[in-house]
Design a protein around this motif. Structure first.
Motif, PDB file in Angstrom:
ATOM      1  N   ARG A 331     -34.552  18.851 -24.239  1.00  0.00           N
ATOM      2  CA  ARG A 331     -35.781  18.078 -24.028  1.00  0.00           C
ATOM      3  C   ARG A 331     -35.744  17.484 -22.626  1.00  0.00           C
ATOM      4  NH1 ARG A 331     -37.306  13.643 -27.213  1.00  0.00           N
ATOM      5  NH2 ARG A 331     -39.431  14.230 -26.669  1.00  0.00           N
ATOM      6  N   TYR A 332     -36.295  18.199 -21.669  1.00  0.00           N
ATOM      7  CA  TYR A 332     -36.327  17.767 -20.278  1.00  0.00           C
ATOM      8  C   TYR A 332     -37.775  17.459 -19.912  1.00  0.00           C
ATOM      9  CZ  TYR A 332     -31.826  20.110 -20.682  1.00  0.00           C
ATOM     10  OH  TYR A 332     -30.588  20.506 -21.105  1.00  0.00           O
ATOM     11  N   ILE A 333     -38.039  16.200 -19.642  1.00  0.00           N
ATOM     12  CA  ILE A 333     -39.421  15.730 -19.553  1.00  0.00           C
ATOM     13  C   ILE A 333     -39.669  15.049 -18.205  1.00  0.00           C
ATOM     14  CG2 ILE A 333     -41.172  14.294 -20.676  1.00  0.00           C
ATOM     15  CD1 ILE A 333     -39.195  14.373 -23.169  1.00  0.00           C
ATOM     16  N   PRO A 334     -40.666  15.491 -17.449  1.00  0.00           N
ATOM     17  CA  PRO A 334     -40.987  14.820 -16.180  1.00  0.00           C
ATOM     18  C   PRO A 334     -41.806  13.554 -16.413  1.00  0.00           C
ATOM     19  CG  PRO A 334     -42.411  16.716 -16.484  1.00  0.00           C
ATOM     20  CD  PRO A 334     -41.464  16.714 -17.646  1.00  0.00           C
ATOM     21  N   LEU A 335     -41.594  12.570 -15.541  1.00  0.00           N
ATOM     22  CA  LEU A 335     -42.419  11.373 -15.594  1.00  0.00           C
ATOM     23  C   LEU A 335     -43.821  11.699 -15.104  1.00  0.00           C
ATOM     24  CD1 LEU A 335     -40.020   8.622 -14.174  1.00  0.00           C
ATOM     25  CD2 LEU A 335     -40.769   8.911 -16.547  1.00  0.00           C
ATOM     26  N   LYS A 336     -44.806  11.055 -15.722  1.00  0.00           N
ATOM     27  CA  LYS A 336     -46.196  11.184 -15.293  1.00  0.00           C
ATOM     28  C   LYS A 336     -46.594   9.961 -14.479  1.00  0.00           C
ATOM     29  CE  LYS A 336     -47.460  13.809 -19.442  1.00  0.00           C
ATOM     30  NZ  LYS A 336     -48.293  13.825 -20.675  1.00  0.00           N
ATOM     31  N   ASP A 337     -47.553  10.152 -13.590  1.00  0.00           N
ATOM     32  CA  ASP A 337     -48.070   9.010 -12.850  1.00  0.00           C
ATOM     33  C   ASP A 337     -48.861   8.124 -13.813  1.00  0.00           C
ATOM     34  OD1 ASP A 337     -48.375   7.426 -10.671  1.00  0.00           O
ATOM     35  OD2 ASP A 337     -49.844   8.691  -9.649  1.00  0.00           O
ATOM     36  N   LEU A 338     -48.929   6.837 -13.507  1.00  0.00           N
ATOM     37  CA  LEU A 338     -49.628   5.893 -14.370  1.00  0.00           C
ATOM     38  C   LEU A 338     -50.872   5.354 -13.687  1.00  0.00           C
ATOM     39  CD1 LEU A 338     -46.617   3.772 -15.720  1.00  0.00           C
ATOM     40  CD2 LEU A 338     -47.677   5.786 -16.768  1.00  0.00           C
ATOM     41  N   ASP A 339     -51.887   5.061 -14.496  1.00  0.00           N
ATOM     42  CA  ASP A 339     -53.070   4.429 -13.927  1.00  0.00           C
ATOM     43  C   ASP A 339     -52.800   2.936 -13.721  1.00  0.00           C
ATOM     44  OD1 ASP A 339     -53.410   3.131 -16.437  1.00  0.00           O
ATOM     45  OD2 ASP A 339     -54.681   4.751 -17.156  1.00  0.00           O
ATOM     46  N   VAL A 340     -53.715   2.260 -13.075  1.00  0.00           N
ATOM     47  CA  VAL A 340     -53.511   0.858 -12.710  1.00  0.00           C
ATOM     48  C   VAL A 340     -53.285  -0.015 -13.944  1.00  0.00           C
ATOM     49  CG1 VAL A 340     -54.590  -1.170 -11.654  1.00  0.00           C
ATOM     50  CG2 VAL A 340     -54.821   1.074 -10.567  1.00  0.00           C
ATOM     51  N   LYS A 341     -54.072   0.192 -14.988  1.00  0.00           N
ATOM     52  CA  LYS A 341     -53.934  -0.609 -16.200  1.00  0.00           C
ATOM     53  C   LYS A 341     -52.560  -0.421 -16.836  1.00  0.00           C
ATOM     54  CE  LYS A 341     -56.029  -1.384 -20.751  1.00  0.00           C
ATOM     55  NZ  LYS A 341     -57.101  -0.957 -21.697  1.00  0.00           N
ATOM     56  N   SER A 342     -52.102   0.824 -16.903  1.00  0.00           N
ATOM     57  CA  SER A 342     -50.803   1.113 -17.515  1.00  0.00           C
ATOM     58  C   SER A 342     -49.666   0.539 -16.682  1.00  0.00           C
ATOM     59  CB  SER A 342     -50.625   2.622 -17.684  1.00  0.00           C
ATOM     60  OG  SER A 342     -51.595   3.154 -18.563  1.00  0.00           O
ATOM     61  N   ARG A 343     -49.781   0.617 -15.373  1.00  0.00           N
ATOM     62  CA  ARG A 343     -48.768   0.031 -14.491  1.00  0.00           C
ATOM     63  C   ARG A 343     -48.672  -1.473 -14.716  1.00  0.00           C
ATOM     64  NH1 ARG A 343     -46.963   2.819  -9.775  1.00  0.00           N
ATOM     65  NH2 ARG A 343     -47.827   4.919  -9.601  1.00  0.00           N
ATOM     66  N   ARG A 344     -49.826  -2.106 -14.844  1.00  0.00           N
ATOM     67  CA  ARG A 344     -49.852  -3.555 -15.039  1.00  0.00           C
ATOM     68  C   ARG A 344     -49.157  -3.934 -16.348  1.00  0.00           C
ATOM     69  NH1 ARG A 344     -55.068  -4.236 -15.004  1.00  0.00           N
ATOM     70  NH2 ARG A 344     -55.206  -4.288 -12.730  1.00  0.00           N
ATOM     71  N   GLU A 345     -49.440  -3.191 -17.411  1.00  0.00           N
ATOM     72  CA  GLU A 345     -48.824  -3.474 -18.711  1.00  0.00           C
ATOM     73  C   GLU A 345     -47.313  -3.250 -18.662  1.00  0.00           C
ATOM     74  OE1 GLU A 345     -48.423  -4.337 -22.863  1.00  0.00           O
ATOM     75  OE2 GLU A 345     -49.799  -4.915 -21.248  1.00  0.00           O
ATOM     76  N   LEU A 346     -46.897  -2.159 -18.016  1.00  0.00           N
ATOM     77  CA  LEU A 346     -45.466  -1.874 -17.895  1.00  0.00           C
ATOM     78  C   LEU A 346     -44.768  -2.958 -17.082  1.00  0.00           C
ATOM     79  CD1 LEU A 346     -43.126   0.047 -18.484  1.00  0.00           C
ATOM     80  CD2 LEU A 346     -43.738   1.316 -16.425  1.00  0.00           C
ATOM     81  N   ASN A 347     -45.400  -3.401 -16.007  1.00  0.00           N
ATOM     82  CA  ASN A 347     -44.820  -4.473 -15.194  1.00  0.00           C
ATOM     83  C   ASN A 347     -44.646  -5.754 -16.006  1.00  0.00           C
ATOM     84  OD1 ASN A 347     -44.626  -2.963 -12.838  1.00  0.00           O
ATOM     85  ND2 ASN A 347     -46.643  -3.557 -12.097  1.00  0.00           N
ATOM     86  N   ARG A 348     -45.631  -6.047 -16.846  1.00  0.00           N
ATOM     87  CA  ARG A 348     -45.566  -7.260 -17.675  1.00  0.00           C
ATOM     88  C   ARG A 348     -44.376  -7.185 -18.640  1.00  0.00           C
ATOM     89  NH1 ARG A 348     -46.723  -8.879 -22.557  1.00  0.00           N
ATOM     90  NH2 ARG A 348     -47.477  -6.816 -23.208  1.00  0.00           N
ATOM     91  N   VAL A 349     -44.237  -6.040 -19.321  1.00  0.00           N
ATOM     92  CA  VAL A 349     -43.150  -5.878 -20.286  1.00  0.00           C
ATOM     93  C   VAL A 349     -41.801  -5.891 -19.570  1.00  0.00           C
ATOM     94  CG1 VAL A 349     -42.151  -4.302 -21.976  1.00  0.00           C
ATOM     95  CG2 VAL A 349     -44.623  -4.626 -21.909  1.00  0.00           C
ATOM     96  N   TRP A 350     -41.743  -5.252 -18.423  1.00  0.00           N
ATOM     97  CA  TRP A 350     -40.490  -5.181 -17.667  1.00  0.00           C
ATOM     98  C   TRP A 350     -40.054  -6.567 -17.201  1.00  0.00           C
ATOM     99  CZ3 TRP A 350     -36.528  -2.200 -17.117  1.00  0.00           C
ATOM    100  CH2 TRP A 350     -35.691  -2.292 -15.987  1.00  0.00           C
TER     101      TRP A 350
END
Length: 357
Positions: A331-350
């Motif tokens: 299972r070799y999976i590339p990262l996908k780019d994120l939209d602005v909303k998703s980046r914001r949510e990930l930053n909050r959780v991180w």
């Protein structure tokens, strides 16, 4: 793409090339050896001039700010898609790249979601994010059988036996993706419930870790200060080689995890504004030659997308199952780019992960 662990510095000479016969490339730090670059100059009877970046975001920001004068850039797959959306790339004329036939179809398939029809990008350097470990120490601790799973860095019952001997990448995308895979979820998920579940896994494991570490995990693993490192395959290759050279009283190893791994495919692309697309096509064809491609794996331990490279691998490289992995297996999976909303949510959780207990 990650820091490629080679020490060769690029020292290029103009030779007899005329002023107009110059290929300008914007490349990853230390991604091309001096020997390979010099051979290309002799092959194309031109001069190769490089500027360097260490991060896709850095490259994208510079181009977006209006940087001019480059013929080629080397984006990871998701950044290929970003450049296509911005209209910055021109198609590769495969009639001018006869060595295109040497590309492993598996990597072209991985690239296809980011480059439909494989028209704009030629894979060149491939790395996995996985776990490197002190085989000797883990055997003594009774957890060596967990090295093929993300449980080695996320399961508190396992971590209790190696507390303070584990480092993980200080990277929100990489670490959150690893936790998501451990939970059997999509590593690119931006679902709030999935991100919370991954964050909870990290919070429970964090007290057992020595550090979040992007910079010195090669050295720390090599000298035996840590026993497990979440890192990039080429870095872990370097740690393994350094430990052997130093004749350390332990063996280092690394392997993919059964739940899956993030795979980064870096690509050769030609900018739409390229002054010398003819030389860019020559460079792509040159790097898809088996002997030239093999130098990347031999020197930095990167996985190679060129099928004819294997015949030129050093024996230790040829025997390395990570460097010679089959992209169709596992299972070799590339990262996908994120939209602005998703980046914001990930930053909050991180942020909660990093500052929380």
């Amino acid at each position: 793409m990650k820091r490629l662990a080679i020490s060769a510095l690029l020292a290029l000479s103009a030779g007899a090339a005329s002023a107009q016969d110059v290929l300008h490339i914007y490349n990853w730090n230390n991604a091309l050896s001096a020997e390979t670059a010099k051979r290309f100059e002799a092959y194309c009877k031109c001069k190769l001039v490089q500027d360097y970046y260490g991060d896709n975001e850095e490259m994208l920001a510079k181009l977006s700010a209006g940087a001019k004068g480059y013929d080629m850039v080397f984006p990871t797959a998701f950044a290929v898609n970003t450049l296509l959306k911005q209209g910055k790339l021109q198609p590769i004329d495969k009639r001018k790249v006869p060595n295109w036939k040497n590309l492993d179809a598996g990597y072209l398939k991985i690239n296809a979601p980011f480059d439909p029809g494989n028209q704009y990008a030629a894979p060149t350097v491939v790395t996995l994010t996985l776990l490197g470990y002190n085989e000797t120490a883990l055997k003594k601790a009774g957890v060596l059988d967990k090295a093929n799973s993300w449980a080695l860095v996320f399961d508190p019952a396992v971590l209790a036996r190696i507390k303070g001997k584990v480092t993980v990448l200080d990277s929100q995308r990489e670490l959150m993706s690893a936790a998501l895979m451990y939970l059997g979820k999509d590593p690119n998920s931006t679902n709030s419930a999935d991100l919370k579940a991954a964050a909870d896994v990290i919070k429970k494991a964090k007290p057992y870790w020595a550090a979040f570490n992007n910079q010195s995990y090669i050295k720390e693993l090599t000298v035996g200060n840590i026993w497990v490192a979440h890192g990039y395959s080429n870095d872990l290759f370097q740690a393994q080689q350094d430990a052997k050279k130093a004749k350390r009283p332990f063996a280092l190893a690394y392997q993919p995890q059964k739940e899956g791994n993030i795979l980064a495919v870096d690509n050769m692309t030609i900018l739409k504004s390229a002054a010398r697309p003819d030389l860019a096509h020559k460079f792509i064809d040159f790097m898809l030659d088996g002997k030239n491609a093999a130098e990347i794996s031999n020197q930095i331990g990167a996985t190679n997308p060129v099928t004819t490279a294997k015949a030129h691998f050093l024996p230790a490289i040829k025997a390395n199952p990570v460097i010679t992995l089959d992209p169709a297996k596992g299972r070799y999976i590339p990262l996908k780019d994120l939209d602005v909303k998703s980046r914001r949510e990930l930053n909050r959780v991180w942020s909660q992960v990093k500052v929380g207990g």
